[in-house]
Design a protein around this motif. Sequence first.
Motif, PDB file in Angstrom:
ATOM      1  N   GLU A  83       0.657  -4.526  -4.032  1.00  0.00           N
ATOM      2  CA  GLU A  83       0.230  -3.138  -4.137  1.00  0.00           C
ATOM      3  C   GLU A  83       1.183  -2.414  -5.073  1.00  0.00           C
ATOM      4  OE1 GLU A  83       0.039  -1.507  -0.152  1.00  0.00           O
ATOM      5  OE2 GLU A  83      -0.996  -3.313   0.560  1.00  0.00           O
ATOM      6  N   THR A  84       0.611  -1.604  -5.968  1.00  0.00           N
ATOM      7  CA  THR A  84       1.427  -0.807  -6.880  1.00  0.00           C
ATOM      8  C   THR A  84       1.037   0.659  -6.748  1.00  0.00           C
ATOM      9  OG1 THR A  84      -0.074  -0.955  -8.785  1.00  0.00           O
ATOM     10  CG2 THR A  84       1.553  -2.728  -8.526  1.00  0.00           C
ATOM     11  N   LYS A  85       1.913   1.499  -7.203  1.00  0.00           N
ATOM     12  CA  LYS A  85       1.658   2.939  -7.272  1.00  0.00           C
ATOM     13  C   LYS A  85       2.340   3.441  -8.525  1.00  0.00           C
ATOM     14  CE  LYS A  85       0.753   7.061  -5.279  1.00  0.00           C
ATOM     15  NZ  LYS A  85      -0.338   7.667  -5.938  1.00  0.00           N
ATOM     16  N   THR A 142       4.957  -1.471  -4.672  1.00  0.00           N
ATOM     17  CA  THR A 142       5.270  -0.850  -3.388  1.00  0.00           C
ATOM     18  C   THR A 142       5.263  -1.872  -2.254  1.00  0.00           C
ATOM     19  OG1 THR A 142       2.951  -0.244  -3.031  1.00  0.00           O
ATOM     20  CG2 THR A 142       4.386   1.415  -4.058  1.00  0.00           C
ATOM     21  N   ARG A 143       4.429  -2.886  -2.367  1.00  0.00           N
ATOM     22  CA  ARG A 143       4.346  -3.924  -1.329  1.00  0.00           C
ATOM     23  C   ARG A 143       3.911  -5.225  -1.994  1.00  0.00           C
ATOM     24  NH1 ARG A 143       0.128  -4.102   3.692  1.00  0.00           N
ATOM     25  NH2 ARG A 143       1.065  -5.845   4.804  1.00  0.00           N
ATOM     26  N   ASP A 151      -9.625  -1.737  -5.829  1.00  0.00           N
ATOM     27  CA  ASP A 151      -8.517  -0.817  -6.088  1.00  0.00           C
ATOM     28  C   ASP A 151      -7.769  -1.309  -7.327  1.00  0.00           C
ATOM     29  OD1 ASP A 151      -6.142   0.620  -6.199  1.00  0.00           O
ATOM     30  OD2 ASP A 151      -5.627   0.300  -4.098  1.00  0.00           O
ATOM     31  N   GLU A 156      -4.975  -0.557  -8.500  1.00  0.00           N
ATOM     32  CA  GLU A 156      -3.533  -0.692  -8.329  1.00  0.00           C
ATOM     33  C   GLU A 156      -3.162  -1.900  -7.470  1.00  0.00           C
ATOM     34  OE1 GLU A 156      -1.118   3.066  -9.203  1.00  0.00           O
ATOM     35  OE2 GLU A 156      -2.269   3.536  -7.393  1.00  0.00           O
ATOM     36  N   LEU A 157      -4.165  -2.643  -6.995  1.00  0.00           N
ATOM     37  CA  LEU A 157      -3.933  -3.855  -6.209  1.00  0.00           C
ATOM     38  C   LEU A 157      -4.042  -5.067  -7.118  1.00  0.00           C
ATOM     39  CD1 LEU A 157      -3.522  -5.151  -3.388  1.00  0.00           C
ATOM     40  CD2 LEU A 157      -6.021  -5.252  -3.227  1.00  0.00           C
TER      41      LEU A 157
END
Length: 154
Positions: free
Chosen positions: A118-120, A125-126, A88, A90-91
């Motif tokens: 974790e991104t968005k 985000t986390r 992923d 975005e990870l």
Amino acid sequence: MNNNKLTAGAIRERAQEAFRNHLKYLSGGDIEAWIGLWHEDGILEFPYGPAGFPEYKQGKADMYEYMLNFPKHFEVQFTDLEFHPAVDPELVIAEFKSTGKHRETGNPYNQTYISVVETKDGLITRYRDFWNPLVAIESTGSMNEVIQFSGPQK
């Protein structure tokens, strides 16, 4: 920006840049800029926090309150950043170190971290923050100081 128009490489670079800025803003003591890297409902988790330390902080207001005193207590530089690309884009999986000290005690704060983030759309985000609580306890001088720094608990 819409991820459908970005390549996986561009998405990965954007996520890694958010992480680099996270380190830059923390070491520079710019908590206002640091909080700007986060999604409104972002979660900062502490899987290895000592007993009495919060498991997580959620939302910009909670995280801002938690991190506001970090630059007052710790002087750190982050080094040896290494990314481990995930499927992923975005990870972000990163290993890095900090060198520095606790400002009040003068004790060293030399930490080794592994972070899973974790991104968005370029915002965090986390963030799972894997760090050694013993280093923080030795730097501040006591478990109570580490817990006190962590602020109100969830």
